[in-house]
Design an enzyme around this catalytic site. Structure first.
Site, mmCIF file in Angstrom:
data_model
loop_
_atom_site.group_PDB
_atom_site.id
_atom_site.type_symbol
_atom_site.label_atom_id
_atom_site.label_comp_id
_atom_site.label_asym_id
_atom_site.label_seq_id
_atom_site.Cartn_x
_atom_site.Cartn_y
_atom_site.Cartn_z
ATOM 1 N N CYS A 49 1.905 -3.130 -2.621
ATOM 2 C CA CYS A 49 2.556 -2.188 -1.425
ATOM 3 C C CYS A 49 3.775 -1.416 -2.258
ATOM 4 C CB CYS A 49 3.182 -3.073 -0.560
ATOM 5 S SG CYS A 49 3.267 -1.962 1.019
ATOM 6 N N THR A 50 4.764 -1.375 -1.371
ATOM 7 C CA THR A 50 5.831 -0.380 -2.208
ATOM 8 C C THR A 50 6.774 -1.245 -3.072
ATOM 9 O OG1 THR A 50 7.202 -1.174 -0.146
ATOM 10 C CG2 THR A 50 5.960 0.961 0.074
#
Lengths: 207, 207
Positions: B100-101
């Site tokens: 993800c981030t």
């Protein structure tokens, strides 16, 4: 929409965290992690602890009860205060649910007698000892709002169905998009029926 | 096989816990959750805390670095001590990975410049601001042992590929069987390309 997730020493973290990160996307969800006492609880390997913020005795009701599994359930199936708490909260819920061997706790509390249910593939006999009929499906819904999910990662699939029951199809699809759940496992070894004998032997011998 | 997972305030728990519960099945894995200081770190919603057992400064190397994401990364992309730690540990790893981030932290540390990478679908521009080329694949492997995964749940798919790289195909299939990862999402809304406009609008307006 109060969602209560009991945690304990020996939990499999993903059983709880998969559904949690799906359901918390719903604006109306309010998730509480509860345990015998507030504080950190180590998972089955001991490398990761999750923190409970509430004591079971202070949680008297829930819209959704979600019971995760893990090695710790072996001990908890005879933990009468926990089982009594499960029965008491269940009497208040719209949905009483489990992931993996969390179903053994529902079973030990007497909630699965005469029902179809599922669990981790390795604990079928234990589940059936509580009067349930094992069903090799990923998510099993029964009358009375009882929903059981199979091993560990299946809690994510169950949570999407729960999200739909709670808030409707569009909201549930939004949950799926939020966690980008477009699964693309590189192998097809995720069920006992599909896994090779070599993979089963590897697990059996890892100790 | 030392696997280090940094955690922080504002983490998305599933980014870390999905890969953890896959990789801990490998007998040779030794997973450490590290943070600026040992102790509990609350996730983006604040309802769940994960506990770090090691301080970053005490972790000087790893075979696998796995950087999860979450809202907290917005702040951490300018946390120079963390970025310097990522660079220092990366110099010792066989695989430096993100979910993800978490990719934004690898990017801010300068590790993705000129590479293909992925991230949560909502942060493509931020990823590209670090010189990476966004690739809408679930898991992106690059030379130098850098592997990025898309949003949240994609870390499970990445972890299965990592398990194969670490211990071979049979071991990775055993990991998949252990967590019963035979995904059957009830909808097909798990990627930005597939999700309906209604689901996107729901997410955009949930605040």
């Amino acid at each position: 929409m109060r969602i209560v997730i009991p945690i304990f020493e020996g939990i499999t973290a993903l059983d709880a965290v998969g559904p949690y990160d799906v359901l918390r996307v719903l604006p109306e969800s309010d998730v509480v992690f509860a345990a015998h006492a507030p504080g950190p609880y180590a998972d089955g390997d001991g490398a990761l602890s999750l923190v409970a913020t509430a004591a079971l005795q202070d949680v008297t009701g829930a819209d959704v009860l979600l019971v995760p599994g893990g090695l710790g359930t072996r001990r908890l199936v005879t933990d009468e205060p926990l089982l009594e708490w499960i029965r008491r909260v269940h009497a208040t819920t719209r949905w009483t649910t489990s992931v993996c061997t969390g179903s053994l706790l529902l079973g030990a509390a007497g909630l699965l007698d005469g029902l179809e249910a599922t669990t981790h593939w390795s604990t079928v006999d234990a589940l059936e000892s509580y009067g349930a009929t094992y069903t090799a499906r990923r998510v099993v819904e029964q009358p009375g709002g009882i929903i059981t999910a199979a091993g560990v990662s299946s809690g994510i699939d169950m949570a999407l169905r729960l999200a739909e029951l709670i808030a409707g199809r569009v909201a549930a699809e939004a949950c799926q998009l939020a966690v980008e759940y477009d699964p693309q496992p590189p192998f097809d070894s995720g069920s006992y029926a599909k896994a090779s004998q070599e993979a089963k032997d590897f697990l059996a011998h890892r100790g």
